[in-house]
Design a protein around this motif. Structure first.
Motif, PDB file in Angstrom:
ATOM      1  N   SER A  84       0.723  -1.275   0.068  1.00  0.00           N
ATOM      2  CA  SER A  84       0.310  -0.038  -0.155  1.00  0.00           C
ATOM      3  C   SER A  84       1.066   1.162  -0.212  1.00  0.00           C
ATOM      4  CB  SER A  84      -1.112   0.366   0.940  1.00  0.00           C
ATOM      5  OG  SER A  84      -1.840   1.301   1.530  1.00  0.00           O
ATOM      6  N   GLN A  85       0.200   2.212  -1.108  1.00  0.00           N
ATOM      7  CA  GLN A  85       0.973   3.504  -1.071  1.00  0.00           C
ATOM      8  C   GLN A  85       0.657   4.711   0.586  1.00  0.00           C
ATOM      9  OE1 GLN A  85       2.910   5.571  -2.354  1.00  0.00           O
ATOM     10  NE2 GLN A  85       3.083   7.417  -2.020  1.00  0.00           N
ATOM     11  N   THR A  86      -0.237   3.701   1.052  1.00  0.00           N
ATOM     12  CA  THR A  86      -0.754   4.579   2.130  1.00  0.00           C
ATOM     13  C   THR A  86      -0.915   4.617   3.172  1.00  0.00           C
ATOM     14  OG1 THR A  86      -2.952   5.435   1.369  1.00  0.00           O
ATOM     15  CG2 THR A  86      -1.127   7.038   0.604  1.00  0.00           C
ATOM     16  N   GLY A  87      -0.554   2.926   4.090  1.00  0.00           N
ATOM     17  CA  GLY A  87      -0.113   1.684   4.694  1.00  0.00           C
ATOM     18  C   GLY A  87      -1.954   1.675   4.372  1.00  0.00           C
ATOM     19  N   LEU A  88      -2.566   1.808   6.642  1.00  0.00           N
ATOM     20  CA  LEU A  88      -3.880   1.606   6.548  1.00  0.00           C
ATOM     21  C   LEU A  88      -5.015   3.049   5.760  1.00  0.00           C
ATOM     22  CD1 LEU A  88      -3.204  -0.220   9.496  1.00  0.00           C
ATOM     23  CD2 LEU A  88      -4.478  -1.779   7.340  1.00  0.00           C
ATOM     24  N   LEU A  89      -4.739   4.286   5.161  1.00  0.00           N
ATOM     25  CA  LEU A  89      -5.462   5.421   5.217  1.00  0.00           C
ATOM     26  C   LEU A  89      -6.701   5.221   4.846  1.00  0.00           C
ATOM     27  CD1 LEU A  89      -4.191   8.300   5.603  1.00  0.00           C
ATOM     28  CD2 LEU A  89      -4.055   8.632   3.642  1.00  0.00           C
ATOM     29  N   SER A  90      -6.525   4.292   3.982  1.00  0.00           N
ATOM     30  CA  SER A  90      -7.578   3.683   3.563  1.00  0.00           C
ATOM     31  C   SER A  90      -9.155   3.726   4.385  1.00  0.00           C
ATOM     32  CB  SER A  90      -7.818   2.246   3.033  1.00  0.00           C
ATOM     33  OG  SER A  90      -7.682   1.475   3.200  1.00  0.00           O
ATOM     34  N   LEU A  91      -9.011   2.881   5.448  1.00  0.00           N
ATOM     35  CA  LEU A  91      -9.257   3.124   7.394  1.00  0.00           C
ATOM     36  C   LEU A  91     -10.280   4.215   6.802  1.00  0.00           C
ATOM     37  CD1 LEU A  91      -7.620   0.655   9.447  1.00  0.00           C
ATOM     38  CD2 LEU A  91      -9.733   0.208   7.961  1.00  0.00           C
ATOM     39  N   ILE A  92      -9.629   5.475   6.492  1.00  0.00           N
ATOM     40  CA  ILE A  92     -10.645   6.711   7.088  1.00  0.00           C
ATOM     41  C   ILE A  92     -10.366   7.462   5.359  1.00  0.00           C
ATOM     42  CG2 ILE A  92      -9.430   8.880   7.661  1.00  0.00           C
ATOM     43  CD1 ILE A  92      -7.843   6.813   9.269  1.00  0.00           C
ATOM     44  N   HIS A 152      -3.553  12.856  10.261  1.00  0.00           N
ATOM     45  CA  HIS A 152      -5.511  12.797  10.812  1.00  0.00           C
ATOM     46  C   HIS A 152      -4.925  12.274  11.848  1.00  0.00           C
ATOM     47  CE1 HIS A 152      -9.562  11.455  10.588  1.00  0.00           C
ATOM     48  NE2 HIS A 152      -9.499  12.610  10.045  1.00  0.00           N
ATOM     49  N   LYS A 153      -5.907  11.774  12.942  1.00  0.00           N
ATOM     50  CA  LYS A 153      -4.927  12.266  13.705  1.00  0.00           C
ATOM     51  C   LYS A 153      -5.396  10.055  14.157  1.00  0.00           C
ATOM     52  CE  LYS A 153      -9.623  13.124  16.480  1.00  0.00           C
ATOM     53  NZ  LYS A 153     -10.294  11.660  17.191  1.00  0.00           N
ATOM     54  N   THR A 154      -6.893   9.752  13.096  1.00  0.00           N
ATOM     55  CA  THR A 154      -7.116   8.759  13.306  1.00  0.00           C
ATOM     56  C   THR A 154      -6.600   7.616  12.681  1.00  0.00           C
ATOM     57  OG1 THR A 154      -9.164   9.248  13.677  1.00  0.00           O
ATOM     58  CG2 THR A 154      -9.147   6.635  13.229  1.00  0.00           C
ATOM     59  N   VAL A 184      -9.450  -3.571  16.369  1.00  0.00           N
ATOM     60  CA  VAL A 184      -8.931  -2.356  15.842  1.00  0.00           C
ATOM     61  C   VAL A 184      -8.713  -1.838  13.938  1.00  0.00           C
ATOM     62  CG1 VAL A 184      -8.216   0.006  15.797  1.00  0.00           C
ATOM     63  CG2 VAL A 184      -8.160  -0.817  18.233  1.00  0.00           C
ATOM     64  N   VAL A 185      -7.818  -2.821  14.118  1.00  0.00           N
ATOM     65  CA  VAL A 185      -7.808  -2.916  12.208  1.00  0.00           C
ATOM     66  C   VAL A 185      -8.771  -3.694  11.961  1.00  0.00           C
ATOM     67  CG1 VAL A 185      -6.093  -3.610   9.798  1.00  0.00           C
ATOM     68  CG2 VAL A 185      -5.408  -2.759  12.824  1.00  0.00           C
ATOM     69  N   ILE A 186      -9.153  -4.740  11.696  1.00  0.00           N
ATOM     70  CA  ILE A 186      -9.975  -5.761  11.163  1.00  0.00           C
ATOM     71  C   ILE A 186     -11.643  -5.333  11.311  1.00  0.00           C
ATOM     72  CG2 ILE A 186     -11.310  -8.114  10.982  1.00  0.00           C
ATOM     73  CD1 ILE A 186      -8.480  -7.924  10.348  1.00  0.00           C
ATOM     74  N   TYR A 187     -11.799  -4.583  12.099  1.00  0.00           N
ATOM     75  CA  TYR A 187     -13.247  -4.072  12.871  1.00  0.00           C
ATOM     76  C   TYR A 187     -13.147  -2.915  12.500  1.00  0.00           C
ATOM     77  CZ  TYR A 187     -13.757  -9.447  13.679  1.00  0.00           C
ATOM     78  OH  TYR A 187     -13.580 -10.470  14.224  1.00  0.00           O
ATOM     79  N   ARG A 188     -12.361  -2.069  12.288  1.00  0.00           N
ATOM     80  CA  ARG A 188     -12.138  -0.589  12.169  1.00  0.00           C
ATOM     81  C   ARG A 188     -12.884  -0.178  13.506  1.00  0.00           C
ATOM     82  NH1 ARG A 188     -14.003   4.395  11.730  1.00  0.00           N
ATOM     83  NH2 ARG A 188     -13.049   5.604  10.447  1.00  0.00           N
ATOM     84  N   ASP A 189     -12.574  -0.639  14.730  1.00  0.00           N
ATOM     85  CA  ASP A 189     -13.195  -0.607  15.660  1.00  0.00           C
ATOM     86  C   ASP A 189     -11.945   0.791  17.403  1.00  0.00           C
ATOM     87  OD1 ASP A 189     -14.631  -0.489  18.259  1.00  0.00           O
ATOM     88  OD2 ASP A 189     -14.456  -2.115  19.134  1.00  0.00           O
ATOM     89  N   PHE A 190     -11.407   2.157  16.318  1.00  0.00           N
ATOM     90  CA  PHE A 190     -11.132   2.637  17.064  1.00  0.00           C
ATOM     91  C   PHE A 190     -10.696   3.082  18.619  1.00  0.00           C
ATOM     92  CE2 PHE A 190     -10.000   3.476  12.434  1.00  0.00           C
ATOM     93  CZ  PHE A 190      -8.244   3.108  12.539  1.00  0.00           C
ATOM     94  N   PRO A 191     -10.022   2.777  19.213  1.00  0.00           N
ATOM     95  CA  PRO A 191     -10.126   3.497  20.639  1.00  0.00           C
ATOM     96  C   PRO A 191     -10.544   4.904  20.649  1.00  0.00           C
ATOM     97  CG  PRO A 191      -7.434   2.984  19.890  1.00  0.00           C
ATOM     98  CD  PRO A 191      -8.399   2.778  18.996  1.00  0.00           C
ATOM     99  N   LYS A 192     -10.598   5.572  21.714  1.00  0.00           N
ATOM    100  CA  LYS A 192     -10.690   7.177  21.784  1.00  0.00           C
ATOM    101  C   LYS A 192      -9.708   7.856  21.383  1.00  0.00           C
ATOM    102  CE  LYS A 192     -12.812  11.217  22.335  1.00  0.00           C
ATOM    103  NZ  LYS A 192     -14.140  11.512  21.894  1.00  0.00           N
TER     104      LYS A 192
END
Length: 404
Positions: A39-47, A224-226, A306-314
């Protein structure tokens, strides 16, 4: 005989030419084809859901911009040989060949302090052996050692074609229009003086727009914070996995990833290290993270979900560091809520800083019609420079949503 002078259709730049056969041969090599799976931008597609593009896309785009830049300079009377053009295009084509899974996020994680540029040089050297020394000049340029400085600057500087492509490309795929830059205009303003890259003075506003667009992309997208949190958690997952493996806990993982989880010393890259690394990609890491959501280790499982279910912490972002008392309070609450003793694994503070324009290390020079050169910040026409010469730093704290 195979036709190697191909044309590739790119959604960002349109048709990309491959004007030299050696470029086609490098693109076809397994080392380069692996970039399709990085990936060019890591996990950026989650955002930003559209950010699914790869290092393969980016490398081709940067090569295309290098070709256009050299064509512009030739039109302005700069002598550039076929060998130099070929080498510069090869150097920028291969500049990311040493990236590991998820690009920057896992840098130094898998092979200690082996920065991607160090691995890139190693792989370029191997390719050079395969291609009978045809990459000698490209490697010299990539390392910034070529005597005609502007070639090195086009590959790595504050105005290199690498940055121009990733800004335009990442802006396109994220949908963040503030990062879109007019690379055609910037390239048309490029010139050479005393073998160094300069910009025709009338292009100053395009340069200022480029620098501010980059600043906006960092704070709006990359930092971006997320997005920053997703990158940090990815590193924490691998850290936790390596720790568990070091405690003789058997973790299920694809063979090439497991190799790097087990091995810790990489003073010199062995044949096996290189073989494993060049087979490793995002798919291996993502597959492992999916499996680890079911891990018996609570911390690893929680981070992977967090990654698989896009369940980010606060998360909370601030221009000032959070106090140790505040952080400790969140750790105590985490321990209490989950009935654990290592809540610090789920609570933390990260920071991101950016200096939009470094006046000392890589100044940008303008040139007027008389051939007089001066730094960007010395121009009477600059209007935005004051916003770009100071570093900005942001702090992000994160903690489980359950303890709110």
């Amino acid at each position: 005989m195979q036709n190697k002078l191909k044309i590739i259709n790119d959604p960002v730049h349109g048709f990309i030419k491959i004007p030299h056969e050696i470029l086609f041969d490098v693109i076809e090599h397994p080392y380069f084809q692996r970039l399709r799976r990085i990936s060019q931008t890591g996990l950026l597609s989650l955002i930003f859901p559209g950010a699914k593009h790869t290092r393969f896309h980016h490398a081709l785009g940067a090569m295309n911009l290098m070709f256009k830049a050299l064509e512009t300079l030739k039109l302005k009377g700069i002598t550039i040989s076929k060998e130099e053009e070929e080498a510069a295009m090869l150097a920028i084509l291969m500049h990311d060949i040493g990236h590991g899974p998820f690009s920057h996020a896992l840098e130094n994680m898998l092979m200690d302090d082996w920065h991607h540029e160090k691995i890139s040089i190693l792989l370029m050297t191997r390719l050079n052996e395969e291609f009978d020394g045809k990459l000698d000049l490209a490697i010299e340029m990539f390392q910034g050692k070529y005597h005609r400085m502007f070639f090195n600057q086009l590959i790595s500087s504050q105005l290199d074609v690498d940055r121009m492509d990733y800004l335009k490309r990442d802006s396109f795929y994220t949908g963040v229009s503030e990062g879109s830059v007019n690379v055609e205009r910037i390239i048309s303003m490029m010139n050479v003086s005393d073998e160094k890259l300069v910009i025709d003075a009338k292009g100053i506003y395009s340069i200022e727009n480029y620098l501010t667009a980059r600043m906006f992309m960092y704070w709006q997208v990359y930092y971006h914070k997320t997005a920053a949190l997703a990158e940090h958690i990815l590193v924490e997952i691998l850290n936790r996995a390596k720790f568990l493996v070091s405690q003789n806990i058997d973790l299920e993982a694809p063979a090439n990833l497991k190799y790097f989880l087990i091995k810790n010393k990489f003073d010199e890259a062995t044949e096996e290290d290189i073989r494993r690394f060049t087979m490793l990609d995002d798919m291996d890491v993502f597959q492992a993270i999916k499996v680890w959501t079911e891990s018996e280790d609570f911390i690893l499982s929680k981070l992977c979900k967090v990654v698989i279910y896009r369940d980010f912490p606060k998360s909370i972002i601030s221009s000032k560091p959070f106090s140790e008392d505040f952080i400790q309070n969140k750790i105590n609450k985490t321990n209490q809520y989950f009935n654990i003793t290592n809540g610090e694994e789920l609570v933390g503070q990260i920071s991101r800083s950016l200096l939009p324009y470094d006046t000392e290390k890589q100044p940008i020079y303008l040139m007027d019609k008389t051939g007089n050169k001066f730094k960007l910040e010395e121009s009477e026409n600059q209007i935005l420079f004051g916003c770009m010469e100071n570093a900005t730093k942001k702090y992000i704290i994160y903690f489980p949503r359950e303890i709110l």
